[in-house]
Design a protein around this motif. Structure first.
Motif, PDB file in Angstrom:
ATOM      1  N   HIS A  40       0.839  -1.207   0.000  1.00 32.56           N
ATOM      2  CA  HIS A  40       0.000   0.000   0.000  1.00 32.56           C
ATOM      3  C   HIS A  40       0.874   1.257   0.000  1.00 32.56           C
ATOM      4  O   HIS A  40       0.587   2.220  -0.711  1.00 32.56           O
ATOM      5  CB  HIS A  40      -0.957  -0.013   1.202  1.00 32.56           C
TER       6      HIS A  40
ATOM      7  N   GLU B 178       0.023  -7.582  -3.907  1.00 33.48           N
ATOM      8  CA  GLU B 178      -1.119  -6.923  -4.564  1.00 33.48           C
ATOM      9  C   GLU B 178      -2.134  -7.960  -5.032  1.00 33.48           C
ATOM     10  O   GLU B 178      -1.775  -8.930  -5.698  1.00 33.48           O
ATOM     11  CB  GLU B 178      -0.648  -6.100  -5.782  1.00 33.48           C
TER      12      GLU B 178
ATOM     13  N   ALA C 263      -6.767  -7.868  -9.787  1.00 33.17           N
ATOM     14  CA  ALA C 263      -8.117  -7.351 -10.024  1.00 33.17           C
ATOM     15  C   ALA C 263      -8.764  -8.150 -11.146  1.00 33.17           C
ATOM     16  O   ALA C 263      -8.459  -7.962 -12.319  1.00 33.17           O
ATOM     17  CB  ALA C 263      -8.068  -5.867 -10.375  1.00 33.17           C
TER      18      ALA C 263
ATOM     19  N   TRP D 162     -11.168  -8.966  -3.553  1.00 30.81           N
ATOM     20  CA  TRP D 162      -9.993  -8.153  -3.876  1.00 30.81           C
ATOM     21  C   TRP D 162      -9.976  -6.809  -3.152  1.00 30.81           C
ATOM     22  O   TRP D 162      -8.922  -6.207  -3.002  1.00 30.81           O
ATOM     23  CB  TRP D 162      -9.899  -7.968  -5.393  1.00 30.81           C
ATOM     24  N   LEU D 163     -11.142  -6.333  -2.686  1.00 32.64           N
ATOM     25  CA  LEU D 163     -11.190  -5.011  -2.051  1.00 32.64           C
ATOM     26  C   LEU D 163     -11.062  -5.070  -0.534  1.00 32.64           C
ATOM     27  O   LEU D 163     -11.118  -4.049   0.144  1.00 32.64           O
ATOM     28  CB  LEU D 163     -12.504  -4.309  -2.423  1.00 32.64           C
TER      29      LEU D 163
ATOM     30  N   ASN E  66      -8.219  -0.466  -1.836  1.00 34.15           N
ATOM     31  CA  ASN E  66      -7.606  -0.439  -3.155  1.00 34.15           C
ATOM     32  C   ASN E  66      -6.901   0.901  -3.337  1.00 34.15           C
ATOM     33  O   ASN E  66      -7.546   1.928  -3.497  1.00 34.15           O
ATOM     34  CB  ASN E  66      -8.704  -0.629  -4.211  1.00 34.15           C
TER      35      ASN E  66
ATOM     36  N   GLU F 210      -7.606   3.421  -6.597  1.00 32.96           N
ATOM     37  CA  GLU F 210      -8.855   4.095  -6.998  1.00 32.96           C
ATOM     38  C   GLU F 210      -9.089   5.384  -6.218  1.00 32.96           C
ATOM     39  O   GLU F 210      -8.660   5.526  -5.073  1.00 32.96           O
ATOM     40  CB  GLU F 210     -10.038   3.151  -6.798  1.00 32.96           C
TER      41      GLU F 210
ATOM     42  N   THR G  41      -9.909   5.106 -11.675  1.00 38.22           N
ATOM     43  CA  THR G  41      -8.571   4.527 -11.617  1.00 38.22           C
ATOM     44  C   THR G  41      -7.756   5.099 -12.780  1.00 38.22           C
ATOM     45  O   THR G  41      -8.229   5.070 -13.926  1.00 38.22           O
ATOM     46  CB  THR G  41      -8.648   2.988 -11.748  1.00 38.22           C
TER      47      THR G  41
END
Ligand code: F58
Length: 833
Positions: free
Chosen positions: A46, A119, A122, A175-176, A180, A183, A226
């Protein structure tokens, strides 16, 4: 300005190692809220992503401003799927700061590979169609085309696939879950989208009949943006994904009854719209939620597009010269009716004018001819969910059929085929016909597919509108699929021909002469071997199977579907297994068969084939009689990240669909570009791959699309005869049917055997088996000669430049969208890196 803020400002843009390192430490502490001792890998991911994002924002805004100031014509790519995968390496690579980042992390004692691996992938798409959309975004940004992606921000991407006792089991893909970092939520970009209700007729100010949609339920669509970084970072475009939000108004009926909780519950349920990506390979035409998803994102996108347009314009005459809307398959085709509704009902544009504007603005891409995948929604459902749209569709249909009637000269069957409504059985709206009629261009995705569109599904429409259908053969982005996924080969190529190929893939043809250079061949082989070692380690981690790096890596990776014929590949594996056991003294070329791909959760036959592959693998991999000369592995949870490891490591690329059924394929392009030789049928883009790489450098087998059509027209064939006349096929099938691979449940595979025999072998597995085995033998024979194999592999890489999605997108830009690049003014010679 506060001095501290100023330093941060500069650091935000700094692209050198020290600047990156300082920025990582600052982000870790002040935004992630950890110190270096407590930080996990995910925290570091992150941190790095947020620091990289800082370095995009200025150029992103520059790009958006540039488009705005020039009032440029924009392309809007409407797609229910964007299979973008991970973004960190992509951003670093396109910004040209990969090495700097690696060193900065190194100085902090961190491994870049581990950070990258934290990561999530997505997976907002099923397969080729969704990945194509992602490649197009990359190519539009790289070529400074003002392109926007519009889709849904699914909370759950495509399911995670695991194997339990060899069976596919699906798990939610969250995935979230940990946020994220790429975004930007835009809570102020919010549009209402309506469902249900009824239509009221009234007289407008000039006394004309008009309609309003009343008593509808509302959901809000909220934007998440994004950034899409083009190569060199000059242009940064936007992918705008919509998330469903409940409205704040309450259903007062419920409220007054004291049923407060019930009213809130309703609101919560409305947010289900963007909850999950449908994992179907063929649309489930009954699913109301799916239809609502389609309308939800299409309506929000069109409202947003019109809002942007109206900033510069006060009527809609110029819409087609300022906006091109591309429908990625029929999923957003309801947009044709929605655009008519917005223009006619909300902006009081006259019908004929609105229709001309709509048609001139929209274009439609078809991705399949399979009848079960052509969307057709029950009229009764459309009427209920979108009553005004149903009326509009009837009106479009009536006007069109009236016009065609004159030309059809009493041919009612033809009119019935042209109709937007399929009147057979329960009445349905044919979304393909709607998309065709409402678009000025309709394209197929390979030369063969486009021809077949003209001859089959759209034959009548093609006669009505002979200039409308056009071909745009698919492509793939060389940034992700060669530069990033295959550093070993990329560096070798750049060392010989420079790095111009990254944005101009045609330059690879300079490698043609290198195929005869023994030193280059040696280095090419070394790069391949490095990639194979990486894949072998991945296979061992994922499956526990040890494979020989020097065996042929024979790769079939794609969605699991009967038409893609993973079964044909497996039957060859069983036949080869038998031969190896029968002839232990022969010096066999070692083969590793690598499968990966998900099956739709409700597609039982596809799931049974996965189980069969895993069962056969278990027997073969443990049989000492084959001396490790044959291994079979099925890698779980195929996704973009896995593909990036697999594509560069393949020797042989399996593209073996029943001819006429694979619209294009794009995995075929990724594999050939990375130096795999194709074994394939003359289907989809394989036809054009053969033309480019040369027929000596590809293994073609099987019936052609024409032969398949003739065979079917002539009443099919008798698979039992074919099986009886081919002992190795018969033996393989007998082993499967007698439970050699499933002793605990010998009848397990009867549905498969049934489909291949009494079922008529719809996908012609048995019909193509013998020729497939011949092609496989030719491949194995060639592999014995590494120099010759490598020469052909190099010729594949060298001649695949045409399959860049830059070329594809350029063709769309010139022949469908009529948009031009909007370049940044030169920044004083420093370049954009
Ligand atoms: C694929 N379609 C084609 N559909 O099968 C492939 O040949 C082609 O290369 C690719 O599109 C790009 O043009 C495809 O991926 C889907 O995944 C749909 C998802 C939604 C339901 C229907 C299938």
């Amino acid at each position: 300005m506060d001095a501290r803020y100023k330093t941060r400002e500069i650091e935000r843009r700094s692209l050198d190692v020290d600047g990156l390192k300082r920025s990582f430490l600052e982000w870790l502490v002040y935004s992630v809220g950890k110190d270096a001792r407590a930080a996990t890998r995910r925290d570091w991911f992150h941190t790095v992503a947020l620091s990289v994002r800082d370095r995009l924002v200025d150029r992103w805004m520059d790009t958006t401003r540039r488009y705005y100031q020039e009032d440029a014509k924009r392309v809007y790519y409407l797609s229910l799927e964007f299979l973008i995968g991970r973004l960190l390496t992509n951003s670093l690579s396109n910004l040209g700061i990969m090495e700097e980042c690696r060193q900065a992390l190194d100085r902090l004692g961190l491994s870049m590979d581990e950070v990258i691996d934290a990561e999530p992938d997505a997976a907002l798409g099923n397969g080729g169609l969704g990945r194509l959309a992602a490649c197009f975004l990359d190519s539009m940004a790289t070529q400074a085309l003002p392109g926007y992606g519009y889709g849904i921000r699914y909370e759950f991407g495509l399911f995670e696939q695991r194997f339990e006792h060899g069976w596919q089991v699906e798990y939610p893909e969250q995935w979230l879950q940990f946020g994220n970092p790429w975004e930007f939520p835009r809570p102020e970009v919010l549009y209402p989208v309506q469902f249900y209700g009824r239509v009221e007729e009234f007289r407008d100010s000039v006394g004309e009949k008009a309609y309003r949609w009343v008593d509808a339920e509302r959901v809000l669509a909220m934007a998440y943006d994004t950034p899409v970084v083009g190569y060199s970072g000059e242009t940064i475009n936007t992918l705008r994904l919509w998330s469903a939000r409940a409205t704040r108004d309450f259903n007062f009926g419920h409220f007054n009854d004291g049923a407060y909780m019930k009213a809130v519950e309703q609101k919560v349920l409305s947010e289900n719209l963007s909850r999950v990506l449908y994992p179907n390979d063929a649309t489930e035409t009954g699913k109301e939620l799916r239809f609502k998803q389609e309308y939800f994102f299409t309506s929000a996108s069109l409202q947003d597009i019109l809002r942007r347009f109206l900033q510069h314009h006060n009527n809609f005459d110029d819409l087609p010269s300022k906006a091109a809307i591309q429908l990625n398959d029929t999923h957003p085709a309801i947009g044709i009716a929605e655009m008519m509704r917005l223009l006619v009902d909300q902006h009081a544009v006259r019908w004929d004018r609105a229709w001309d504007i709509t048609r001139a603005t929209f274009a439609y891409t078809n991705h399949t001819l399979l009848p079960e995948a052509l969307e057709a929604w029950p009229v009764r459902m459309v009427e209920r969910v979108l009553p005004r749209h149903m009326q509009i569709i009837y009106e479009i249909n009536a006007r069109f059929l009236n016009r065609s009637k004159a030309r059809a000269a009493g041919d009612n069957a033809r009119l019935a085929r042209l109709s937007l409504i399929d009147e057979r059985g329960d009445r349905r709206v044919r979304m393909g016909n709607l998309a065709f009629l409402g678009s000025h261009k309709v394209n197929g995705v390979s030369a063969l597919h486009t021809d077949l569109m003209k001859q089959t599904v759209f034959a009548d429409f093609h006669q009505e509108f002979p200039d409308r259908i056009t071909n745009k053969t698919n492509g793939i982005t060389p940034r992700r699929w060669l530069k990033q996924a295959n550093p070993a080969l990329s560096e070798l190529i750049t060392s010989r021909i420079g790095d111009g190929w990254i944005h101009d893939l045609g330059q690879l043809t300079s490698l043609v002469e290198k195929a005869d250079d023994v030193v280059f061949r040696e280095e090419f082989r070394r790069a391949k071997r490095k990639n194979k070692k990486r894949l072998a380690a991945y296979i061992a981690r994922q499956t526990g199977v040890e494979v020989q790096v020097d065996s042929i890596f024979d790769v079939q990776v794609k969605r699991m579907h009967e038409y893609k014929r993973q079964l044909l590949n497996l039957l060859h594996a069983v036949a080869l297994y038998n031969e190896m056991r029968d002839n232990p003294m022969v010096s066999w070329v070692p083969v590793t068969k690598i499968f990966a791909g998900k099956a739709a959760p409700s597609y039982h036959m596809a799931k049974l084939i996965i189980k069969l592959i895993n069962d056969v693998a278990k027997v073969v991999n443990h049989d000492p009689a084959v001396h490790d000369n044959l291994k079979i592995v099925y890698l779980p949870n195929y996704n973009v990240t896995a593909a990036e490891i697999i594509m560069p490591a393949a020797d042989l690329s399996e593209q073996i669909s029943t001819a006429g059924l694979e619209a294009s394929g794009t995995g075929n392009m990724k594999l050939a570009l990375n130096g795999a030789l194709t074994i394939g049928t003359l289907d989809g883009a394989n036809v054009e791959i053969r033309e480019h790489v040369g027929s000596d450098n590809i293994f073609i087998f099987g019936l052609t699309a024409e032969e398949v059509a003739d065979l079917k027209a002539g009443g099919g064939f008798n698979p039992r005869e074919v099986i009886a006349s081919n002992p190795s096929l018969k033996r393989a099938l007998d082993m499967i049917s007698t439970g050699v691979f499933s002793p605990e449940d010998p009848n397990r595979y009867h549905p498969i055997l049934q489909a291949l025999t009494d079922g008529g072998d719809h996908f012609l597995v048995t019909a193509d088996f013998a020729d497939y085995c011949r092609a496989q033998e030719a491949a194995m024979e060639l592999y014995r000669d590494p120099e010759e194999w490598t020469r052909k592999a190099i010729l594949n890489t060298a001649n695949m430049g045409w399959f860049s999605s830059d070329r594809t997108v350029n063709e769309y830009a010139q022949e469908i969208w009529e948009v031009k690049p909007v370049r940044a003014v030169d920044d004083g010679g420093e370049g954009f890196r």
